[in-house]
Design an enzyme around this catalytic site. Structure first.
Site, short mmCIF file in Angstrom:
data_model
loop_
_atom_site.label_atom_id
_atom_site.label_comp_id
_atom_site.label_asym_id
_atom_site.label_seq_id
_atom_site.Cartn_x
_atom_site.Cartn_y
_atom_site.Cartn_z
N HIS A 241 0.83 -1.21 0.00
CA HIS A 241 0.00 0.00 0.00
C HIS A 241 0.86 1.25 0.00
CE1 HIS A 241 -3.34 -2.68 1.05
NE2 HIS A 241 -4.13 -1.72 0.64
N LYS B 127 -1.04 4.81 4.67
CA LYS B 127 -1.98 3.88 5.30
C LYS B 127 -1.65 3.72 6.78
CE LYS B 127 -4.15 -0.60 4.58
NZ LYS B 127 -5.49 0.01 4.64
#
Lengths: 248, 248, 248, 248
Positions: free
Chosen positions: A134, A138
């Site tokens: 990601h 995040k």
């Protein structure tokens, strides 16, 4: 013949993308764009057959009660559905059995298929691990999707009576072997430039199977929502999760 | 309780690997190793419940007739099964309905799952292409497995009434866009160091799904054959292809 | 101490992204945004030390003559630089030897490194192939970058006196083995959801090396341009290509 | 004209593979196969110009002293070279300046290039992580190669004065973000069917660069050793590590 669609939360970040996607689809017609100060009656007045709801937990229950009782099908990506809320929606659906409601936590078809295939494949392989990637903003690691994927793999292995995956590791740096989710190692990479990606790897003698899902941008939910809009009328009652719409 | 297993073609390249794999499996017992000059009667004498047949087209029909009529289940990787031969085996099975025969062209579970998942996923994505990678000694391009995978994807797209994949290519070098297999581009890489690998890529708005299978060496068929051995008794009659044993 | 930067083509698609990137960078200060009707004198008035030029072929030569003669360094991503134009710029630079100009066809650092590493690695491997992946709206196949990469590999193989890559293919579907670029197979995948991606694969006994570059969106040129802005003053004269700024 | 090669440890697992590789190479001639009870004098008698030493720490120093003093070049993959041992070998080389010795901990060219390219690329990307994949019988995690790769990346980042990689992780399961090697996350996957594989991922705005190395089997050191044999005469004195032979 086109399907008449209303978008709730139409000026929100996701809702505005969905409104555009409906406009762009030849078989769909955008008949109402509703945001928080608007009257839902416009849905009825303009003949909406299906609504798309990406709003907020405070608004979604009122929206759904209105739609179901007016016979308007609903495809819902709004979050915050507790078991109690789900039961409430189910009760409205039971009172209006011809109306369909689809509530899904994840409309990225590639992610839903990855989880489904991972559960199917799990019992045929000695080893199984999950690597997710990601963007570095995040907050949680691993992602909820990766944890859910690992739990599905672990459940399938349990049902098949499988032993733990082989692993002779005797000397390890802290964290090297990932997070342990029900016995399935999950590794989280945080990488500038990436968005949301998940890789599930299975191994047995002489071979591996890799299932990888890449979400390149924030429009990756669009095809799943449109699939829901097109098929919700054929699924009366409440459906939770996109899986059953995919015929898996 | 172990399953008593005989290996036909036991001194062949594949057969000898299978004999060793049976010896290594705790739930299986190797009771007979038969090669071309040996009498099949040893299978009966030693109580073989299942045979594994990796022999040659000239030998396999005689082996199967013997096994089926003696109530010995068979797992068969030998090539050369024409429609006529398959029907012949089916007739023997019908006369001996308790006996199971599994004939499969590909026992690599990861490859069989890749093809199955590709067929399942095909209708949810605008684009689909196949890239396969093999050692440079391979004579055909693309591989039979890649062609078969592409055909399965094409069939699933046709059934779903999908249009051709989007492709604006106007200027291309010859071959750049791969081979066209029923409308699905297939690309074949030949690479020193590699063995046999296949990647299926699907794409829709904002996302891709990749299913990849790697066969690292020539033992990758072992888990599939052992799966067949363990489950053939539960599948009486003739089964062609490992798919149905995988519950897909 | 910050560097004072002017952006030419500041209201264009790329220029506006660059203007924002300069604003976001702590060590850079945006002192002028110039578009086609604006007077270049603002660059001098506001003390611009470096300009970024993403304009059009019709404008760029005038821009560069102005900047070089006024001692303003330039980082240029505008296309259309023929050999003749390059020589013209070089003559301006020779007359103003303290000023640096960087003209680069590709500012994606990951792509430039992929090409550079591919050239370095080529002579150590028997096999080399290129697979590129782009969105389906792309008109040419393979991409210019992939062709350039393959040419670099081919040149490195020639210099090392290497024989052709091993390939026993005897039966092939048309296109299966890709396009032949100086003996290096190049495969082009067109995939909904993807943007621009390139994979270079090298193989020798028992091993492969893969170098892969992913451009997820149209901002992937930003880090390369900013690198150019920060280092152009240290590279007086004309430089073509980002490579030499990367110290490779 | 062929190079005359002797193999020390010729009946060992690695040595026997190397002896066969020398036999298979047209430009090399295998003139001596020596194992632990054999007299080294055969090397001199048969005119060996280069030896390959994959023996044991107890034997290698005696072998090297003999070879260097007799003017026989040596390519050495035997382990156990402490700083003290390296200095000892260097002193022998200084006394015999025409003789070359190459001692390398890793002869897999793809792995050596991966480490070299990772060091070169590191300073151009905000994020860098390493994922390594090995068979499940491996005792340590991460692998020594992966740790070494991460250390090289970390050193390059330090030299370039780079800040830590961005990572907003606030809630993490233990181990999810991998092992921390000098600030570079390293993730270790243990997977049935795999052998030894390493992936280095770099990311910056809108893009990633991935360098991946796959060792499919235990012969992946062969090309690197043969490269050493062919070039050791041109590198008189002691060289540690294959890097400098690769011209990087």
């Amino acid at each position: 013949m086109t399907v008449k669609v209303g978008v709730l939360g139409a000026r929100g970040r996701v809702g505005s993308v969905m409104a555009q996607a409906v406009r762009d689809a030849e078989d769909l017609e955008l008949v109402a764009e509703v945001d928080h100060d608007d009257d839902l009656q416009v849905l009825v007045d303009n003949g909406a057959e299906v609504v798309i709801d990406f709003t907020v937990p405070d608004a979604v229950m009122g929206n759904l009660e209105f739609c179901v009782t007016h016979g308007i099908h609903a495809v819902v990506g709004t979050t915050g559905f507790t078991a109690e809320r789900v039961e409430k929606v189910r009760s409205w659906c039971e009172a209006n059995p011809a109306t369909g409601v689809l509530i899904a936590p994840n409309f990225a078809v590639s992610a839903v298929l990855t989880m489904a295939f991972a559960r199917q494949a799990a019992r045929f392989f000695d080893s199984a691990e999950v690597v997710e990637f990601h963007h570095p903003n995040k907050l949680d690691a691993p992602s909820g999707t990766a944890v859910h994927t690992a739990e599905g793999i672990a459940a399938a292995r349990r049902e098949a009576g499988m032993p733990p995956a082989p692993d002779a590791t005797a000397q390890a740096l802290d964290g090297a072997r990932g997070a342990d989710v029900d016995g399935v190692p999950v590794h989280a990479v945080r990488m500038q430039g990436m968005n949301a990606h998940e890789e599930v790897i299975f191994g047995s003698q002489g071979q591996t199977l890799t299932i990888r899902q890449d979400s390149y941008d924030r429009t990756s939910f669009v095809p799943g929502v449109l699939l829901g809009v097109r098929e919700v009328a054929a699924h009366p009652g409440l459906t939770v999760g996109l899986d059953s719409y995919l015929g898996l």
